[in-house]
Design an enzyme around this catalytic site. Sequence first.
Site, mmCIF file in Angstrom:
data_model
loop_
_atom_site.group_PDB
_atom_site.id
_atom_site.type_symbol
_atom_site.label_atom_id
_atom_site.label_comp_id
_atom_site.label_asym_id
_atom_site.label_seq_id
_atom_site.Cartn_x
_atom_site.Cartn_y
_atom_site.Cartn_z
ATOM 1 N N MET A 30 0.827 -1.204 0.000
ATOM 2 C CA MET A 30 0.000 0.000 0.000
ATOM 3 C C MET A 30 0.868 1.265 0.000
ATOM 4 O O MET A 30 1.881 1.317 0.682
ATOM 5 C CB MET A 30 -0.835 -0.053 1.279
ATOM 6 C CG MET A 30 -1.579 1.169 1.642
ATOM 7 S SD MET A 30 -2.446 0.833 3.211
ATOM 8 C CE MET A 30 -1.541 1.878 4.311
ATOM 9 N N SER A 104 3.868 -6.750 1.916
ATOM 10 C CA SER A 104 2.752 -6.275 2.724
ATOM 11 C C SER A 104 1.415 -6.727 2.125
ATOM 12 O O SER A 104 1.249 -7.914 1.887
ATOM 13 C CB SER A 104 2.875 -4.749 2.852
ATOM 14 O OG SER A 104 2.218 -4.307 3.994
ATOM 15 N N GLN A 105 0.481 -5.811 1.819
ATOM 16 C CA GLN A 105 -0.817 -6.299 1.324
ATOM 17 C C GLN A 105 -0.691 -7.060 0.001
ATOM 18 O O GLN A 105 -1.540 -7.893 -0.320
ATOM 19 C CB GLN A 105 -1.847 -5.172 1.219
ATOM 20 C CG GLN A 105 -1.624 -4.173 0.085
ATOM 21 C CD GLN A 105 -2.686 -3.070 0.024
ATOM 22 O OE1 GLN A 105 -3.482 -2.906 0.943
ATOM 23 N NE2 GLN A 105 -2.704 -2.300 -1.049
ATOM 24 N N ASP A 224 7.989 -5.121 13.839
ATOM 25 C CA ASP A 224 7.017 -4.460 12.978
ATOM 26 C C ASP A 224 6.073 -3.587 13.807
ATOM 27 O O ASP A 224 5.406 -4.077 14.711
ATOM 28 C CB ASP A 224 6.201 -5.517 12.207
ATOM 29 C CG ASP A 224 5.575 -4.959 10.955
ATOM 30 O OD1 ASP A 224 5.047 -3.834 11.007
ATOM 31 O OD2 ASP A 224 5.627 -5.648 9.918
ATOM 32 N N HIS A 280 8.741 -3.053 9.651
ATOM 33 C CA HIS A 280 8.043 -3.509 8.454
ATOM 34 C C HIS A 280 8.891 -3.382 7.176
ATOM 35 O O HIS A 280 9.301 -2.287 6.820
ATOM 36 C CB HIS A 280 6.758 -2.692 8.311
ATOM 37 C CG HIS A 280 5.747 -3.295 7.393
ATOM 38 N ND1 HIS A 280 5.320 -4.604 7.506
ATOM 39 C CD2 HIS A 280 5.072 -2.781 6.345
ATOM 40 C CE1 HIS A 280 4.421 -4.850 6.572
ATOM 41 N NE2 HIS A 280 4.249 -3.767 5.851
#
Length: 298
Positions: A30, A104-105, A224, A280
């Site tokens: 994202m 990530s996503q 994270d 992250h």
Amino acid sequence: MMMKSFFLFILVIINAIHADPTPIVLWHGMGDTCCWSFSLGGFKQFLEDEIPGVYVLSLEIGNNTIEDMENGYFMNPNKQVELACDIIANDSKLQGGFNAIGFSQGCQFLRALVQRCGHMLPRVKNLISLGGQHQGVYGLPNCAAVQHLTCDYVRKLLNYAAYNSIVQHGLVQATYWHDPLDESLYRKKSDFLAEINNERAINKTYIENLNKLEHFVMVKFEDDSVVQPRDTEWFAFYEPGQAKKILDLRDSPIYTKDRLGLKRMDKAGKLVFLSSPGNHLQFTDDWFRDNIIKPYLL
Ligand SMILES: *[C@@H]1O[C@H](CO)[C@@H](O)[C@H](O)[C@H]1NC(C)=O
Ligand SMILES: *[C@@H]1O[C@H](CO)[C@@H](O)[C@H](O)[C@H]1NC(C)=O
Ligand SMILES: *[C@@H]1O[C@H](CO)[C@@H](O)[C@H](O)[C@H]1NC(C)=O
């Protein structure tokens, strides 16, 4: 006869020497895009330097990088996955199979792609998930640093909004919002994540397609502060009914009842749980080379 098999043997050797490295497909996270040089554009270059001759496709969802970034927030993942399936099916350089790396996503989107289109696409060999949210999120960035009461309050608000159908269709992150205090609402309303996790119904195609992977490698970032809870990166989540205690994947219903075939994959040694120090997506080149490239991409 001897002669014939000897020539066959030589042919196999020549073929092996000339075989191109397995191509790689990337799906960004994202707020990011396929191609910025300081993010995935740079990472693509890194892979090309590390694996000479490799073909790397960094998925662009939209006609240009700006659309690609916007779509990361606003295009429903179901639509994004469909589009990505099309892009891959059309790419002649991927027809011999490929490895996939999500950020990530992008990780849960790639898993959805494997599950939904796996039978129509060339073989996906290894799926590498870097900080993915396989059980969704229930929290806000850096919420752990904030006083708990405030966090819980904001969560309740977002929860109310996340499952609103307009928000579900208009905001990508709402489609993987997972409220452990109301699992039945999550199952009913999450139009992406609950569906791909076979929480609504069991789709056997998803199980078969996922199980065709050689490895499903999940990387969790130890410090994270963006993903809450960070255990979702290992497919774990809060025990239903509260938001403190974490239930490991192997103790979760999705695994014990084998709704997604993960237990079978685990027994076959296909599930790999790795952790990387740092926040992250903050891995080093050395870490990536030793833990991902050497074992899975060469
Ligand atoms: C690309 O542009 C066309 C024409 O403007 C538009 O209809 C289409 O939705 C765009 N594609 C994506 C994936 O956003
Ligand atoms: C894939 O190819 C088909 C047929 O040529 C075409 O209609 C479609 O627009 C292509 N899709 C993408 C995403 O390039
Ligand atoms: C299961 O998934 C496959 C692949 O995406 C799809 O074609 C099929 O319609 C799904 N089945 C059900 C019952 O939803």
